[in-house]
Design a protein around this motif. Structure first.
Motif, short mmCIF file in Angstrom:
data_model
loop_
_atom_site.label_atom_id
_atom_site.label_comp_id
_atom_site.label_asym_id
_atom_site.label_seq_id
_atom_site.Cartn_x
_atom_site.Cartn_y
_atom_site.Cartn_z
N ASN A 255 70.57 -101.81 -6.17
CA ASN A 255 71.39 -100.81 -5.44
C ASN A 255 72.48 -101.08 -4.23
O ASN A 255 73.61 -100.15 -4.16
N ASP A 256 72.48 -101.87 -3.43
CA ASP A 256 73.28 -102.37 -2.76
C ASP A 256 74.49 -102.86 -3.85
O ASP A 256 75.17 -103.39 -3.19
N PHE A 257 74.06 -104.68 -4.27
CA PHE A 257 75.10 -104.83 -5.10
C PHE A 257 75.94 -104.74 -6.25
O PHE A 257 76.76 -105.10 -6.14
N GLY A 258 75.00 -104.12 -6.87
CA GLY A 258 75.31 -103.85 -8.07
C GLY A 258 75.58 -104.63 -8.88
O GLY A 258 76.14 -104.48 -9.95
N CYS A 259 74.03 -105.01 -8.96
CA CYS A 259 74.32 -106.50 -9.81
C CYS A 259 74.19 -106.06 -11.65
O CYS A 259 73.43 -104.87 -11.78
N LYS A 260 74.97 -107.05 -12.34
CA LYS A 260 75.24 -106.68 -13.66
C LYS A 260 73.82 -107.84 -14.07
O LYS A 260 73.70 -107.82 -15.27
N VAL B 225 80.69 -111.38 0.73
CA VAL B 225 81.52 -112.05 -0.30
C VAL B 225 81.20 -111.60 -1.63
O VAL B 225 82.15 -111.35 -2.33
N VAL B 226 80.29 -112.53 -1.81
CA VAL B 226 79.79 -111.98 -2.64
C VAL B 226 79.22 -110.62 -3.86
O VAL B 226 79.54 -110.74 -4.26
N ARG B 227 79.34 -109.57 -2.36
CA ARG B 227 78.87 -107.94 -2.91
C ARG B 227 80.57 -107.59 -3.49
O ARG B 227 80.52 -106.58 -4.86
N GLU B 228 81.30 -108.05 -2.66
CA GLU B 228 82.82 -107.31 -2.95
C GLU B 228 82.73 -107.92 -4.65
O GLU B 228 83.86 -107.13 -5.59
N PHE B 229 82.97 -108.93 -4.56
CA PHE B 229 83.16 -109.96 -6.28
C PHE B 229 82.52 -108.72 -7.21
O PHE B 229 83.25 -108.94 -8.19
N ILE B 230 80.89 -109.08 -7.61
CA ILE B 230 80.67 -108.34 -8.00
C ILE B 230 81.52 -107.19 -8.50
O ILE B 230 81.27 -106.63 -9.78
N ALA B 231 81.58 -106.07 -7.35
CA ALA B 231 82.16 -104.94 -7.54
C ALA B 231 83.73 -105.33 -7.74
O ALA B 231 83.43 -103.63 -8.98
#
Length: 744
Positions: free
Chosen positions: A238-243, A518-524
């Motif tokens: 829900n927060d990081f939106g991981c694929k 930073v990682v969350r932005e990259f995933i998104a």
């Protein structure tokens, strides 16, 4: 020149976004585009929401959007709970859609039905006041329609009147389906699962590069450290939106059960926990890398783990099998098996059967995609290249009394019967002082195999510091810039380390760190907005070699390892690694390179392409010892050592500080020669990549001007003709028109 500019324009044209217009016809999104629905409850006093499907024990939720307005839902409320709660249902659409309105059709004519409706495109802010689209939607035994009028993916409906029952015959959300992106997997693609084609990972028929994170807790804990793993799971979805999520599993607990901090779990109970996480992730359309979090090689517990797990997940083709977390054996043992040492306190000796033998066992029961880590803690993939395996086969086959063909059949992972749905390779990359890999070393690991197999960077993190990191330092910023470029430029998949484990992307309670941001932005987004200037020698390094020039005769510069042979740190010879150390982003250490009599010593660096550059900097390592350098920069090797390419010519002394030299030219090669000693910490070349020249994430007229000016020397008047529709952006119309002007 016309042909070169045409190539540039076509390149820019190819990177402009294209969208397919959606059908404007309105549909019932809860019928045509629903991904999932579930029961939820909200604490009335706090607004806290949690899952609760006890109300769906008789399948009542199935009727709320089944298209049948005669079937009625009657789900009992919870106003009499302690604390009192609203009962509701959460709908998740398959992608972001434009919702026009919501219509609730009452199920009973003799009851007052009142509802609160939330709608948002982001689950993290769904239950906030700004996303309430209806606070008291009174059906009163009939029906009611309320406008939504915005893009949404999540819609929640709560019963708030009387005792909070849900008594509707039907809920409809009218709206438009999302725009079709031909590269994004559809429901049918996800149903087909993961596979490999060449060096591409696929979901169904779509080639994908998936970005996500690790959930590590089950690798050491029998219960996921209480609620910590569940918090990480929620963050991932829900927060990081991981694929993609790499789920670390302890093979010992999985096979035999065990105890951690006094919490005992049987093997069956532990497997059930793992299964719950796998199902939660794949139900949310997240690929799972089932990580057998073991070390060294394929010993008996690892084999037993996969005997059970491969069969258990054969039917879920969104699950990939990561056979051994971090092998640390030789390549011979990696392939053939043999004696290994476990990295535990007693250095236990055991035996590995080898990766190909384990693949054969798995392929007997499952064709799911297999993930293979290299040696050296999964970092080194070089031994999997076709050339490296051929060399090993030629050496080992005679020693084993085999032909090379028989050896290949026995141990090659390229053997047809070992493929199933495919094989992916896994490398782990950290930036810590102990494992300080530079980009050139990364390519020495996977450069020979990245065209043959899809690559997963299964673990990555700067790991320069421990604890919760609230702000990135320069080294961490540079590491992320570099790793993200490698991932995106090569279409790799990745899972960052780690949610809830050192060094934290999120803490135990889910608080996000600077690393996690930073990682969350990259995933998104597939990129990062870190503001540090691009260091092309660090981010875009291609190759380098040492040079030498006689002071008494400066007409000739030649390759010579004198520079490398004279490089020391703390009295110890550094050798060839000096090439990387001077451009690795690390400025805490200086290196002494001793001079030759009557010779200038130096290096030539090549970056991967020609880029507009504006500054070269050198950071000196030793205060009080002034050093002077001649510095060259050019876009062509043939002109590198010409007078026109000289940036600095032994004029400025560098003594314990950073000196910068402005340039305004395209650069592909940088070289320097030292007048005497070399005491440098770092060399930096600052510039920009093609396309977004002013680094504002928009292709505009300024970008076109800078691109043509820096690469072709074209003036502003010529370029200003490019924006033919005067909208201050370079769009398709502009590019087509400009191409016609050039080719006429």
């Amino acid at each position: 020149m016309k042909r070169l500019l045409s190539i540039i324009l076509i390149t820019v044209l190819l990177i402009l976004p294209f969208t397919v217009q959606a059908d404007p016809q309105s549909v019932n999104l809860l019928r045509e585009n629903l991904l999932s629905k579930k029961g939820v409850v909200m604490v009335i006093s706090t607004g806290q929401v949690s899952d609760n499907n006890r109300f769906d024990s008789n399948g009542a939720l199935a009727t709320v959007n089944d298209g049948d307005e005669t079937s009625r839902t009657d789900i009992y409320g919870a106003h009499d709970w302690d604390p009192p709660r609203y009962v509701g249902v959460l709908f998740t659409l398959d992608g972001i859609c434009y919702a026009e309105d919501i219509r609730i059709i009452a199920g009973f004519s003799n009851y007052v039905d009142t509802y609160r409706v939330y709608a948002s495109d982001n689950i993290s802010d769904l239950y906030t006041s700004g996303n309430i689209v209806a606070n008291e939607m009174n059906c009163n035994g009939t029906e009611q329609t309320t406008a939504i009028g915005k893009s949404v993916q999540y819609i929640a409906v709560f019963g708030i009147a009387y005792n909070g029952n849900l008594r509707m015959a039907e809920i409809k959300v009218n709206g438009r389906l999302p725009e079709i992106d031909p590269t994004v997997p559809t429901a049918a693609d996800y149903a087909s699962g993961l596979s490999v084609s060449g060096n591409k990972l696929k979901i169904g028929e779509k080639e994908v590069a998936l970005q996500g994170a690790n959930i590590p807790h089950f690798s050491w804990s029998t219960d996921g450290d209480g609620n910590d793993a569940s918090i990480a799971l929620d963050d991932a979805i829900n927060d990081f939106g991981c694929k993609i999520v790499r789920l670390a599993v302890n093979p010992g607990f999985y096979v035999s059960g065990g105890t951690y901090k006094g919490v005992y779990k049987s093997a069956e109970a532990y497997r059930a926990l793992i299964n719950n996480f796998v199902n939660a992730l794949t139900s949310a359309r997240i690929a799972v890398v089932l990580d057998c979090h073991a070390y060294s090689g394929v010993y008996d517990t690892v084999v037993s783990f996969w005997d059970i797990a491969a069969l258990a997940y054969d039917s879920n083709e969104m699950v990939m099998f990561d056979l051994v977390n971090e092998p640390i054996s030789t390549w011979q043992v990696w392939y053939e098996g043999g004696g290994i040492t476990l990295p535990d306190s007693s250095s236990t000796q055991t035996t590995s059967i080898g990766m190909p033998a384990l693949i054969d066992r798995i392929r007997a029961v499952s064709d799911n995609v297999i993930v293979l880590g290299g040696i050296n803690w999964a970092y080194d993939l070089s031994g999997i290249s076709a050339a490296a395996f051929s060399t090993l086969a030629a050496q080992r086959a005679p020693e084993l009394g085999m032909s090379t063909d028989d050896y290949t059949a026995a141990y090659s992972i390229r053997k047809a019967s070992r493929q199933g749905r495919g094989i992916m390779l896994d490398t782990h990359i950290y930036g810590s002082d102990e494992k300080h890999y530079t980009e050139m070393n990364w390519f020495s690991s996977f450069g020979e195999v990245k065209d043959d197999f899809p690559i997963l960077i299964g673990e990555y993190n700067p790991y320069f510091r421990t604890g919760q990191i609230d702000a990135l330092n320069e080294k961490e910023t540079a590491f992320y810039q570099k790793i993200f470029k490698v991932i995106t430029e090569n279409a790799f998949s990745s899972t960052a380390w780690a949610l809830g484990a050192e060094p934290y992307l999120t803490s135990h309670n889910g608080t996000i760190s600077a690393l996690g941001t930073v990682v969350r932005e990259f995933i998104a987004t597939g990129g990062c907005s870190l503001s540090q200037a691009e260091n092309l020698l660090y981010q875009r390094f291609d190759s380098a070699y040492a040079i030498i020039q006689r002071k008494s005769n400066q007409n000739n510069i030649s390759q010579n390892n004198g520079f490398i042979n004279q490089a020391y740190i703390d009295g110890n010879k550094v050798g060839n690694s000096i090439i990387a150390k001077l451009v690795d982003g690390e400025t805490s250490t200086h290196y002494d390179i001793y001079p030759y009599d009557d010779w200038y010593l130096g290096l030539v660096y090549k970056i991967r392409d020609k880029y507009p550059c504006y500054r070269i900097s050198m950071t000196s390592g030793l205060s009080g010892y002034p050093d002077k350098y001649r510095i060259y920069a050019s876009n062509r090797l043939e002109t590198l050592f010409s007078n026109d390419s000289i940036v600095e010519n032994f004029e400025i002394s560098i003594s314990g500080d950073t000196v910068s030299f402005d340039i305004d030219r395209p650069v592909m090669y940088v070289a320097f020669l030292a007048e005497e000693y070399v005491r440098i910490k770092e060399i930096t070349l600052e510039g920009t990549v093609f396309g977004d020249m002013d680094i504002n994430k928009v292709l505009n007229g300024n970008d076109m001007h800078l691109l043509c000016h820096n690469l072709l020397g074209l003036d502003t008047d010529f370029v200003s003709a490019g924006d033919v529709n005067a909208n201050e952006n370079i769009d398709i119309t502009d590019l087509i028109s400009l191409k016609h002007k050039i080719t006429e």
